[in-house]
Scaffold this active site. Structure first.
Site, PDB file in Angstrom:
ATOM      1  N   HIS A  38       8.917  -4.098  -5.997  1.00 58.93           N
ATOM      2  CA  HIS A  38       7.739  -3.786  -5.160  1.00 58.93           C
ATOM      3  C   HIS A  38       7.814  -4.667  -3.921  1.00 58.93           C
ATOM      4  O   HIS A  38       7.475  -5.850  -3.954  1.00 58.93           O
ATOM      5  CB  HIS A  38       6.490  -4.099  -5.989  1.00 58.93           C
ATOM      6  CG  HIS A  38       5.198  -3.865  -5.270  1.00 58.93           C
ATOM      7  ND1 HIS A  38       4.420  -2.741  -5.460  1.00 58.93           N
ATOM      8  CD2 HIS A  38       4.538  -4.619  -4.359  1.00 58.93           C
ATOM      9  CE1 HIS A  38       3.327  -2.833  -4.703  1.00 58.93           C
ATOM     10  NE2 HIS A  38       3.376  -3.951  -4.031  1.00 58.93           N
ATOM     11  N   HIS A  92       7.109  -5.651   0.173  1.00 58.04           N
ATOM     12  CA  HIS A  92       6.346  -5.500   1.418  1.00 58.04           C
ATOM     13  C   HIS A  92       7.306  -5.864   2.552  1.00 58.04           C
ATOM     14  O   HIS A  92       8.271  -6.603   2.345  1.00 58.04           O
ATOM     15  CB  HIS A  92       5.117  -6.421   1.403  1.00 58.04           C
ATOM     16  CG  HIS A  92       4.046  -5.971   0.452  1.00 58.04           C
ATOM     17  ND1 HIS A  92       2.850  -5.411   0.860  1.00 58.04           N
ATOM     18  CD2 HIS A  92       4.001  -5.953  -0.901  1.00 58.04           C
ATOM     19  CE1 HIS A  92       2.123  -5.093  -0.193  1.00 58.04           C
ATOM     20  NE2 HIS A  92       2.797  -5.398  -1.279  1.00 58.04           N
ATOM     21  N   CYS A 126      -2.294  -5.699   0.324  1.00 52.15           N
ATOM     22  CA  CYS A 126      -3.174  -6.346  -0.660  1.00 52.15           C
ATOM     23  C   CYS A 126      -4.193  -7.218   0.088  1.00 52.15           C
ATOM     24  O   CYS A 126      -3.811  -8.176   0.781  1.00 52.15           O
ATOM     25  CB  CYS A 126      -2.347  -7.214  -1.610  1.00 52.15           C
ATOM     26  SG  CYS A 126      -3.383  -8.001  -2.851  1.00 52.15           S
ATOM     27  N   ASN A 159       3.085  -2.092   2.367  1.00 57.95           N
ATOM     28  CA  ASN A 159       4.239  -1.911   1.474  1.00 57.95           C
ATOM     29  C   ASN A 159       5.408  -1.329   2.260  1.00 57.95           C
ATOM     30  O   ASN A 159       5.230  -0.790   3.357  1.00 57.95           O
ATOM     31  CB  ASN A 159       3.867  -0.915   0.358  1.00 57.95           C
ATOM     32  CG  ASN A 159       2.792  -1.451  -0.550  1.00 57.95           C
ATOM     33  OD1 ASN A 159       1.625  -1.475  -0.170  1.00 57.95           O
ATOM     34  ND2 ASN A 159       3.173  -1.922  -1.711  1.00 57.95           N
TER      35      ASN A 159
END
Ligand SMILES: CC(C)(COP(=O)([O-])OP(=O)([O-])OC[C@H]1O[C@@H](n2cnc3c(N)ncnc32)[C@H](O)[C@@H]1OP(=O)([O-])[O-])[C@@H](O)C(=O)NCCC(=O)NCCSC(=O)C[C@@](C)(O)CC(=O)[O-]
Length: 237
Positions: A143, A145, A176, A185
């Site tokens: 995951h 960014h 976030c 992201n």
């Protein structure tokens, strides 16, 4: 979620911080849930109002209940690479948390570079440490960014280590709100462009995706940070 009319092929994965969240996700028809913990104390406090261990215990409780309902559970670990308040996160901190989540029954992990500071070297070192801990890359998603422009390089490094599942967001929208300095992201369009260039079939229609994320960006009132969206839109003029 009640207003979404999604084909059966679309999996809805809902982040749930506790049992109440699980009940709400099940009531909304989620096909999978995701628990989320933190490799750092400060983000555990700010994001979950808990401690690192407290968040892991809560995640284990939700996982047990979700698995009893037959739901797959993804375990997110945030701040695997760096934290805005605590700085760089040592590789050796993550495997213990990952192993605890796996032992609690999560069906897969997602390693979050929440503020986008990770680099390919750090990615390979972290995946190596997890492999040494007996956690196969087949159970790991990444995951990323793109705050420091490293997300695609980090995906490529992860691919070379055997990872085949990545989180991204249409147009690179979303971030976030609890992580100071976090940007969007990795953009799905940028990811798909690279994967298609590697001959990996994603089944995604890039032009339609670009139309959708351009529309979303207009609705939320800020432009998409995706280089591919920008380039494809310019190529159409
Ligand atoms: C976990 C809490 C609730 C603890 O927050 P708390 O204040 O300690 O919880 P509480 O139990 O005292 O409850 C406070 C109020 O929230 C309600 N509540 C309690 N739980 C729920 C729930 N599930 N759904 C709806 N309402 C809920 C609860 O009912 C109560 O309402 P009141 O009685 O005052 O009216 C809070 O810290 C929280 O919501 N945290 C999540 C914040 C969040 O969404 N963060 C972003 C997630 S994305 C992310 O983390 C990064 C990731 C995963 O994407 C990957 C990466 O990049 O790293």
């Amino acid at each position: 979620m009640g207003r979404l009319h999604l084909p059966d092929s679309v999996r809805t994965v809902v982040l749930v911080p506790n049992r109440k969240g699980l009940e709400r996700a099940v009531a909304a028809g989620a096909s999978e849930v995701a628990v989320f913990v933190s490799a750092t104390k400060e983000f555990a406090k700010r994001n979950l109002n808990s401690t690192v261990d407290g968040a892991i215990a809560a995640a284990a409780e939700v996982t047990t209940a979700a698995r009893a309902l037959g739901l797959p559970v993804r375990g997110y670990i945030s701040m695997c690479f760096g934290d805005p308040w605590e700085g760089s996160v040592p590789v050796e901190r993550v495997p213990d948390i990952a192993k605890t989540l796996i032992d609690s029954g999560v069906t897969s992990l997602s390693l979050g570079d929440t503020i986008g500071v990770g680099t390919p070297g750090h990615v390979l070192a972290l995946l190596g440490a997890l492999r040494e801990r007996g956690i196969p890359t087949s159970q790991i998603a990444m995951h990323f960014h793109d705050t420091y422009g490293q997300a695609l390089s980090n995906v490529y490094a992860s691919l070379t280590a055997g990872v085949s599942e990545f989180d991204s967001s249409a147009g690179g929208l979303g971030r976030c709100p609890y992580a100071k300095g976090a940007t969007g992201n990795l953009a799905t369009e940028d990811l798909v462009w690279m994967l298609h260039g590697l001959g990996i079939d994603t089944g995604i229609d890039l032009d339609s995706l670009t139309d959708t994320s351009s529309w979303m960006a207009e609705q939320i009132g800020h432009s998409s940070p995706s280089r591919v969206v920008t380039a494809l839109r310019a190529a159409r003029t």
